[in-house]
Enzyme design. Structure first.
Site, short mmCIF file in Angstrom:
data_model
loop_
_atom_site.label_atom_id
_atom_site.label_comp_id
_atom_site.label_asym_id
_atom_site.label_seq_id
_atom_site.Cartn_x
_atom_site.Cartn_y
_atom_site.Cartn_z
N LYS A 157 4.08 -4.84 -1.01
CA LYS A 157 4.05 -5.08 0.43
C LYS A 157 3.45 -6.45 0.76
O LYS A 157 4.02 -7.23 1.52
CB LYS A 157 3.24 -3.96 1.10
CG LYS A 157 3.40 -3.87 2.61
CD LYS A 157 2.81 -2.55 3.13
CE LYS A 157 1.38 -2.36 2.69
NZ LYS A 157 0.81 -1.07 3.03
N GLU A 183 -8.72 -3.59 8.35
CA GLU A 183 -8.46 -4.06 6.99
C GLU A 183 -9.72 -3.94 6.14
O GLU A 183 -10.83 -4.19 6.62
CB GLU A 183 -8.01 -5.53 7.06
CG GLU A 183 -7.32 -6.02 5.83
CD GLU A 183 -5.84 -5.68 5.80
OE1 GLU A 183 -5.14 -6.31 5.00
OE2 GLU A 183 -5.39 -4.81 6.54
N ARG A 184 -9.54 -3.58 4.89
CA ARG A 184 -10.69 -3.58 3.96
C ARG A 184 -11.02 -5.02 3.60
O ARG A 184 -10.11 -5.85 3.45
CB ARG A 184 -10.36 -2.78 2.70
CG ARG A 184 -9.99 -1.34 2.98
CD ARG A 184 -9.50 -0.64 1.71
NE ARG A 184 -9.05 0.72 1.99
CZ ARG A 184 -7.81 1.04 2.36
NH1 ARG A 184 -6.89 0.09 2.50
NH2 ARG A 184 -7.48 2.30 2.59
#
Length: 460
Positions: A157, A183-184
């Site tokens: 992705k 988001e991490r």
């Protein structure tokens, strides 16, 4: 503080929700309040509780905030910097740099903007070419439209997003904006390095609302990124590619905010305002006569249940769906796009063209028959099929391999130079495979090439 400042008092603090009383003047909805000893706690007004009380959601941690603390009404909604100074930078929901760089100056713009009126939107349906064969042939994107990118971890992705950003910069001379919602920090750091090594960071803006931040920040980071995108479209007259990862986390953050605000949940625990909140974000993504914002959104489907309210509401806004297949990735066929599951509303004769539509339909028919025959091949072998079915299988396998493509952003790993393929060249290649011109060509010769002309007949 000045004597003209509108100062209130904190009445209660419950997690990220803060109630405050303003005896002299009530702050407006979406006004930013600042609290704390150094006024570094940022609160956005969401509701008027009475003629003197407001309830807001904090965009920063509220540690240290107590009842009776002073809170200052700035009188303005949340604003972010816009302009060329943002290119190559990583910022948070308030436009502050988080890449250890210098502060960003320039003009400021409120994150709450009205969508472009229907009368000012472009009425021409145009295809946004990416230079990636599988997408341009079978799931073409709409210029100014919204595409969903469905894929789990490890199927490519991020590589696909990076390649699209690279091709947008080269082909459309546009700007790319990456919006990380929930988001991490590990993902953000990896993505930043990927963009840097691919050489496309200079034409990219990255806006992050990280997973460890309060739900208010994650809920508003999409609006902040859109505001930056709208400036490049409206003021700089550029085409903008807006990547959003992940739109489900935007809905999730809205659900958290709704629960904190005391609203009764609707079906499956989602906020009652889910449809409105998603539409407020999505409807700002459109094309005008001067430029367009084309959005590609990573979509997580909870428990693979496509009837989940979050998935249903998201699908209503999408004009194309790109599905990544773990099976294709395991076979080494990259990009690992599922050729049958990926669809687009643009694939119509009067938009894509009669030839494009006809070839795409024939590709789908061939691949569908091959999919149906796989069980028979596994049990009895390909030799038990009829002569015509064997031909279809050979065509389908060659098409699958022709839709692989070397990427510019993976040159350093594969050692193969990247290719950007024009739509006509991709269609010609598919047509020639369907016409059995390459029936004698080994399947491996069609792997990882650009146009069909790159097949070396001398070695066959």
């Amino acid at each position: 503080m000045n004597e003209n400042d509108n100062v209130g008092t904190v009445v209660s603090v419950r997690g990220s929700v803060v109630d405050a009383r303003f005896p002299s003047r009530l702050p407006g909805i979406y006004s930013v309040l600042r609290a704390g000893d150094t006024k570094d706690i940022v609160i956005e007004v969401n509701t008027h509780l009475s003629d003197s009380m407001v309830r807001g959601v904090a965009l920063t941690p509220t540690q240290g905030l107590a009842r009776g603390s002073d809170v200052l009404d700035t009188g303005d909604p949340l604003q972010v910097p816009v302009g060329k100074d943002l290119l190559g930078r990583v910022v948070n929901v308030m436009g502050r740099p988080i890449d250890m760089g210098e502060d960003i100056g320039g003009a400021m713009r409120a994150i709450h903007q009205k969508p472009i009126p229907l009368t000012d939107q472009s009425t021409v349906s145009e295809i946004f070419t990416t230079g990636i064969k599988a997408i341009d042939v079978l799931a073409p994107l709409e210029r100014g439209g919204k595409a969903g990118l469905f894929g789990g971890a490890g199927v490519g992705k991020t590589v696909l997003i990076t390649e699209m950003i690279n091709n947008t910069v080269k082909q459309h001379h546009g700007v790319s904006i990456f919006c990380g919602i929930g988001e991490r920090c590990r993902e953000g750091e990896e993505f930043y390095r990927d963009m840097q090594s691919a050489g496309v960071l200079g034409n990219t803006v990255m806006v992050f609302g990280q997973m460890n931040e309060p739900p208010g920040a994650r809920f508003r980071v999409g609006h902040a990124a859109l505001t930056v995108a709208e400036f490049f479209r409206d003021e700089m007259h550029q085409d903008v590619l807006l990547m959003m990862d992940n739109i489900f986390r935007f809905i999730q953050a809205g659900s958290e905010v709704s629960g904190l605000m005391g609203q009764l949940p609707s079906r499956l625990g989602y906020q009652p305002t889910l449809g409105t909140e998603l539409a407020e974000l999505e409807e700002r993504i459109c094309n005008t006569t001067s430029g367009a914002i084309t959005s590609i959104q990573a979509v997580y489907v909870p428990a693979d249940d496509f009837t989940d309210p979050s998935a249903v509401h998201t699908f209503g806004h999408l004009s194309a769906s790109i599905v990544l297949s773990r099976k294709r990735a395991s076979e080494g066929l990259y990009p690992a796009i599922d050729l049958l599951q990926s669809t687009s509303k643009m694939l119509l004769p009067h938009i894509a063209g009669e030839r494009h539509y006809r070839i795409a339909q024939e590709i789908r028919r061939t691949l569908t028959i091959y999919e149906d025959l796989k069980d028979i091949i596994a049990m009895l072998g390909i030799s038990e099929l009829s002569r015509e079915d064997q031909r279809i299988v050979y065509r389908a396998r060659r098409l699958e391999r022709f839709f692989t493509q070397p990427f510019f952003t993976t040159e350093q790993f594969t050692g193969i130079e990247g290719r950007m393929v024009a739509v006509d060249d991709a269609l010609s290649g598919c047509e020639r495979i369907l016409n059995d011109e390459y029936a004698q060509c080994p399947e491996s010769k069609l792997c990882m090439i650009g146009t069909i002309d790159e097949v070396d007949w001398d070695e066959i």
